[in-house]
Motif scaffolding. Structure first.
Motif, PDB file in Angstrom:
ATOM      1  N   THR A   1      -3.273  -5.924  -0.247  1.00 17.81           N
ATOM      2  CA  THR A   1      -4.655  -5.448  -0.166  1.00 17.81           C
ATOM      3  C   THR A   1      -5.692  -6.478  -0.596  1.00 17.81           C
ATOM      4  O   THR A   1      -6.871  -6.313  -0.325  1.00 17.81           O
ATOM      5  CB  THR A   1      -4.849  -4.201  -1.046  1.00 17.81           C
ATOM      6  OG1 THR A   1      -4.399  -4.519  -2.361  1.00 17.81           O
ATOM      7  CG2 THR A   1      -4.086  -3.016  -0.514  1.00 17.81           C
TER       8      THR A   1
ATOM      9  N   THR B   1     -12.104  -3.638  -4.949  1.00 19.02           N
ATOM     10  CA  THR B   1     -11.925  -4.991  -4.401  1.00 19.02           C
ATOM     11  C   THR B   1     -12.605  -5.059  -3.031  1.00 19.02           C
ATOM     12  O   THR B   1     -12.662  -4.057  -2.314  1.00 19.02           O
ATOM     13  CB  THR B   1     -10.429  -5.357  -4.274  1.00 19.02           C
ATOM     14  OG1 THR B   1      -9.757  -4.280  -3.671  1.00 19.02           O
ATOM     15  CG2 THR B   1      -9.806  -5.697  -5.593  1.00 19.02           C
TER      16      THR B   1
ATOM     17  N   GLN C   1      -7.871  -0.773  -5.736  1.00 15.24           N
ATOM     18  CA  GLN C   1      -8.181  -1.042  -4.326  1.00 15.24           C
ATOM     19  C   GLN C   1      -9.654  -0.763  -3.993  1.00 15.24           C
ATOM     20  O   GLN C   1     -10.283  -1.520  -3.265  1.00 15.24           O
ATOM     21  CB  GLN C   1      -7.284  -0.190  -3.452  1.00 15.24           C
ATOM     22  CG  GLN C   1      -7.010  -0.838  -2.109  1.00 15.24           C
ATOM     23  CD  GLN C   1      -6.077   0.007  -1.312  1.00 15.24           C
ATOM     24  OE1 GLN C   1      -5.068   0.457  -1.813  1.00 15.24           O
ATOM     25  NE2 GLN C   1      -6.409   0.235  -0.056  1.00 15.24           N
ATOM     26  N   LYS C   2     -10.195   0.320  -4.572  1.00 17.04           N
ATOM     27  CA  LYS C   2     -11.594   0.659  -4.256  1.00 17.04           C
ATOM     28  C   LYS C   2     -12.582  -0.319  -4.876  1.00 17.04           C
ATOM     29  O   LYS C   2     -13.737  -0.374  -4.470  1.00 17.04           O
ATOM     30  CB  LYS C   2     -11.903   2.095  -4.671  1.00 17.04           C
ATOM     31  CG  LYS C   2     -11.707   2.397  -6.125  1.00 17.04           C
ATOM     32  CD  LYS C   2     -11.992   3.870  -6.384  1.00 17.04           C
ATOM     33  CE  LYS C   2     -11.675   4.205  -7.825  1.00 17.04           C
ATOM     34  NZ  LYS C   2     -10.897   5.359  -8.023  1.00 17.04           N
TER      35      LYS C   2
ATOM     36  N   LYS D   1       0.839  -1.211   0.000  1.00 19.34           N
ATOM     37  CA  LYS D   1       0.000   0.000   0.000  1.00 19.34           C
ATOM     38  C   LYS D   1       0.868   1.254   0.000  1.00 19.34           C
ATOM     39  O   LYS D   1       0.430   2.330  -0.358  1.00 19.34           O
ATOM     40  CB  LYS D   1      -0.849   0.004   1.284  1.00 19.34           C
ATOM     41  CG  LYS D   1      -2.234  -0.553   1.099  1.00 19.34           C
ATOM     42  CD  LYS D   1      -2.998  -0.391   2.386  1.00 19.34           C
ATOM     43  CE  LYS D   1      -4.167  -1.348   2.441  1.00 19.34           C
ATOM     44  NZ  LYS D   1      -4.652  -1.553   3.790  1.00 19.34           N
TER      45      LYS D   1
ATOM     46  N   SER E   1     -16.946   1.743  -5.656  1.00 20.18           N
ATOM     47  CA  SER E   1     -16.746   0.681  -4.670  1.00 20.18           C
ATOM     48  C   SER E   1     -17.008  -0.681  -5.300  1.00 20.18           C
ATOM     49  O   SER E   1     -17.589  -0.777  -6.389  1.00 20.18           O
ATOM     50  CB  SER E   1     -17.695   0.879  -3.488  1.00 20.18           C
ATOM     51  OG  SER E   1     -19.016   0.654  -3.916  1.00 20.18           O
ATOM     52  N   TYR E   2     -16.581  -1.698  -4.590  1.00 22.06           N
ATOM     53  CA  TYR E   2     -16.747  -3.069  -5.085  1.00 22.06           C
ATOM     54  C   TYR E   2     -18.229  -3.392  -5.257  1.00 22.06           C
ATOM     55  O   TYR E   2     -18.628  -3.953  -6.277  1.00 22.06           O
ATOM     56  CB  TYR E   2     -16.098  -4.043  -4.100  1.00 22.06           C
ATOM     57  CG  TYR E   2     -16.262  -5.488  -4.482  1.00 22.06           C
ATOM     58  CD1 TYR E   2     -15.595  -6.015  -5.580  1.00 22.06           C
ATOM     59  CD2 TYR E   2     -17.093  -6.337  -3.755  1.00 22.06           C
ATOM     60  CE1 TYR E   2     -15.734  -7.343  -5.951  1.00 22.06           C
ATOM     61  CE2 TYR E   2     -17.251  -7.665  -4.122  1.00 22.06           C
ATOM     62  CZ  TYR E   2     -16.572  -8.156  -5.218  1.00 22.06           C
ATOM     63  OH  TYR E   2     -16.724  -9.473  -5.567  1.00 22.06           O
TER      64      TYR E   2
ATOM     65  N   ASP F   1      -8.187  -9.541   2.857  1.00 21.56           N
ATOM     66  CA  ASP F   1      -6.745  -9.290   2.839  1.00 21.56           C
ATOM     67  C   ASP F   1      -5.983 -10.609   3.006  1.00 21.56           C
ATOM     68  O   ASP F   1      -6.486 -11.567   3.578  1.00 21.56           O
ATOM     69  CB  ASP F   1      -6.356  -8.171   3.823  1.00 21.56           C
ATOM     70  CG  ASP F   1      -5.998  -8.638   5.189  1.00 21.56           C
ATOM     71  OD1 ASP F   1      -4.932  -9.235   5.335  1.00 21.56           O
ATOM     72  OD2 ASP F   1      -6.809  -8.402   6.095  1.00 21.56           O
TER      73      ASP F   1
ATOM     74  N   THR G   1     -13.415  -5.375   0.806  1.00 22.71           N
ATOM     75  CA  THR G   1     -12.553  -4.917   1.899  1.00 22.71           C
ATOM     76  C   THR G   1     -12.164  -6.035   2.873  1.00 22.71           C
ATOM     77  O   THR G   1     -11.200  -5.905   3.605  1.00 22.71           O
ATOM     78  CB  THR G   1     -13.263  -3.794   2.693  1.00 22.71           C
ATOM     79  OG1 THR G   1     -14.589  -4.245   2.976  1.00 22.71           O
ATOM     80  CG2 THR G   1     -13.308  -2.503   1.914  1.00 22.71           C
ATOM     81  N   ASP G   2     -12.943  -7.120   2.889  1.00 20.17           N
ATOM     82  CA  ASP G   2     -12.651  -8.170   3.871  1.00 20.17           C
ATOM     83  C   ASP G   2     -11.814  -9.297   3.283  1.00 20.17           C
ATOM     84  O   ASP G   2     -11.922 -10.442   3.676  1.00 20.17           O
ATOM     85  CB  ASP G   2     -13.983  -8.752   4.397  1.00 20.17           C
ATOM     86  CG  ASP G   2     -14.800  -9.353   3.267  1.00 20.17           C
ATOM     87  OD1 ASP G   2     -14.543  -8.970   2.104  1.00 20.17           O
ATOM     88  OD2 ASP G   2     -15.671 -10.197   3.524  1.00 20.17           O
TER      89      ASP G   2
END
Lengths: 237, 254
Positions: free
Chosen positions: B126, B193, B190-191, B77, B157-158, B198, B195-196
């Motif tokens: 990420t 994909t 990143q935006k 990141k 967003s995803y 990693d 968020t949970d």
């Protein structure tokens, strides 16, 4: 009186020659062998990435250029971005609307990542020949006003329809590839094979761990035995 | 003169190499030059070694014949990246050292490329899948286009991109067209994909499942302790035998 070092120790004959000859030979072999070892074992396998070292030394940027099949080639910033044989500084002056690339850093070297599907960065490739011809005409007409010196600006103008060139403008990325890369759900069931492998490895690691404990115990017992024998030997003395 | 400068026994002079140049003989000068050359040659390569640190593992991979070792671009990141030698096994990419738990899944062979002589995968801190820059460029580009053309729509967003995916597939049945030359920003996706997802969480889950399976498989509980039991027994017997020897007692084994 000739020079004598260490009271002439190096002037003693060993196999018919003074010792210093042998020391000189050993040092010479050391220089050649260490250089060759570094070159063959370290430097040669890194041949495709030597540009990283050059960029670091010259304090320049470089770029990984990749195609549709993700074949990455490390190139200098000039090779990856410019249309003419000029320096980056000259290109920036000639094209004031210079676009900075969203790059990353590899060590101290700023490294861009550039997608090039049709070998635009390769001088002499069919697409590049066409681009060179079109840009030549454009820059003649726009001299000092809106010159094109970078491939990214040319690409932008091509997409916006400002410039015409008889080459493919776009490439289609199939949905299968997009779905696989980004929209794959996380499912645990699929990884049972890997989990099984990992469990086997854990088992093996545990066995080796107990083996190591056993060796420590044995070393400890051996030390006690040595101490006992030592004590007896001291008593005998 | 010969009596004053008595040579130590065994000392032999060479007319050329022992000839004095200033205060030193020729052989000593050659020795000093060779020593400096040895030091300079090694410092020259040590400098190369340090500068090439971010890509050094690529050489390690190209020399290796182990099919499990995988050359990987590792993006952070923090916008730094490097080439690392990771381990690829059964569709999962992981670190070779157990202390790093992050793992990534390979979802498609199209995400595998080449650098130099070996294949390369791209992983980041990420997302828990091997990354495909081409697919990412396409998604980011189409989102940018949609946002530019529709003021009321903000695809950022995803969940939003996932919601319009069927519509996009209808609009572009063959796939997303994208420019043949473009700059790739590894952070832009990143935006888009989840968020949970990693790689640390994914690795932890796999490690936990493997540990559970390992415990469940433990039918032969004593087997793993066998080496330890044998070593302890051998150690105790050794101590007893030594005690008997030093105390002068008669050994039970003669």
């Amino acid at each position: 009186m000739p020079f004598l070092l260490f009271n002439g120790a190096l002037n003693q004959l060993v196999f018919g020659l003074q010792l210093y000859f042998w020391v000189m030979l050993a040092l010479f072999i050391g220089v050649v062998a260490s250089y060759a070892a570094w070159y063959v074992l370290f430097w040669q396998p890194l041949k495709p990435l030597h540009g990283h070292f050059s960029a670091h030394v010259r304090k320049e940027f470089n770029a990984f250029v990749f195609n549709f099949y993700l074949k990455f080639v490390l190139k200098s910033e000039k090779e990856a971005k410019l249309l003419y044989n000029e320096t980056i500084k000259e290109a920036r002056l000639a094209q004031p609307d210079w676009e900075e690339s969203p790059s990353g850093r590899m060590g101290r070297v700023q490294t861009d990542l550039i997608f090039d599907a049709h070998r635009w960065t390769e001088i002499g490739s069919p697409a590049r020949n066409e681009i060179d011809k079109v840009v030549e005409v454009w820059n003649e007409a726009e001299k000092g006003k809106d010159e094109i010196h970078t491939l990214i600006k040319f690409s932008r103008y091509l997409q916006e329809g400002k410039i015409a060139c008889p080459i493919d403008k776009t490439i289609t990325v199939p949905w299968l590839r997009i779905r696989a890369a980004i929209f794959t759900p996380k499912t645990t069931g699929k990884w049972q094979g890997y989990i099984g492998q990992l469990a086997e490895r854990l088992k093996k690691d545990q066995k080796s761990e107990f083996m190591m404990y056993g060796i420590y115990v044995l070393i400890f017992c051996a030390l006690i035995c040595v101490m006992m024998i030592g004590t007896k030997a001291l008593h005998l003395i | 003169m010969a009596d004053i400068f008595q040579l130590p026994p065994g000392v032999v002079f060479d007319p050329i190499f022992d000839a004095g140049i200033g205060a030193m003989s020729l052989w000593l000068i050659i020795l000093i030059i060779l020593t400096i050359a040895l030091v300079v040659a090694n410092f020259y390569w040590i400098y190369h070694f340090l500068v090439m640190a971010p890509v050094r593992d690529s050489g390690k991979v190209s020399k290796s014949t182990d099919i499990k070792i995988q050359q990987t671009f590792l993006f952070g990141k923090n916008r730094s990246f490097s080439i690392k030698a990771l381990e690829y096994l059964n569709g999962i990419l992981s670190f070779q050292e157990n202390k790093f738990i992050s793992k990534w899944m390979l979802t498609s062979p199209t995400s595998v490329g080449t650098v130099g002589f070996k294949s390369v995968m791209i992983a980041s801190d990420t997302f828990d899948c091997i990354r495909d820059p081409i697919a990412e460029l396409a998604i980011c580009m189409i989102a940018r286009e949609l946002n530019k053309n529709n003021e009321n729509l903000e695809i950022d967003s995803y969940s939003k991109i996932l919601a319009i995916l069927p519509a996009l597939e209808n609009a572009y049945p063959a796939g997303i067209p994208m420019p043949v030359y473009a700059s790739y920003d590894p952070a832009e996706i990143q935006k888009f994909t989840p968020t949970d997802r990693d790689p640390g969480m994914f690795g932890r889950m796999l490690n936990r499942d493997a540990a559970k399976l390992n415990v469940a498989q433990e039918e032969d509980g004593l087997e793993k302790y066998l080496p330890l039991i044998l070593f302890v027994a051998a150690g105790i017997i050794g101590i007893i035998m030594t005690y008997l020897y030093v105390s002068g007692a008669k050994s039970p084994v003669g």
